[in-house]
Write an enzyme that holds these catalytic residues in place. Sequence first.
Site: not given
Ligand code: IMP
Ligand code: MG
Length: 173
Positions: A40-41, A96-97, A100, A128, A149, A162
Amino acid sequence: MKLGKTLISAEDIEAKLAEMGAAITRDYQGQDLLLVGVLKGAFIVMADLARHIDLPVEFDFMAVSSYGAATKTSGVVRILKDLDQEIAGRNVLIVEDIIDSGLTLNYLLKSLKVRRPASLEIASLLVKKGLQRTPIEVKYTGFEIGPEFVIGYGLDFAGKYRNLPYIAVMEEE
Ligand code: IMP
Ligand code: MG
């Protein structure tokens, strides 16, 4: 956990999305382009970024499972909603939002590549820095941030925040 200080203001986000939109408009001039938002982000980034792209783009969305209520990645990615359309031969830009660990996107890239799009690139409002376990090439990056975070502008903590028009940090109580 509670709402902490503002990290990126609404004005700074708007200015950055305008820059990103201009770059995308330039790069895809005269070409077909399908924007794929990751729910959803990314729904807010998608809506605001798209309005800075001066091309006849099309939209599709995917939904993947993320953290749930925790603030650390599980590494487990599940497709909850797949694309509505075929992407073979199309220019696809994933919106993407935040990136990480890169695990979510890495999984998405793999599952979309086998469908043979003409091109597959990524636009992410936030990346990040230094934390990515999976090296991913992001063509359009908004802001590089630290390991904190963050919430707002589509990003949630346990499903909430959100709708904040800016990006803020979550703090320990
Ligand atoms: P990744 O797989 O670790 O890259 O995480 C990706 C997903 O985790 C993003 O699309 C977000 O939905 C969530 N996410 C990662 N870091 C944050 C944060 O700092 N705040 C909120 N959601 C996050
Ligand atoms: Mg999330």
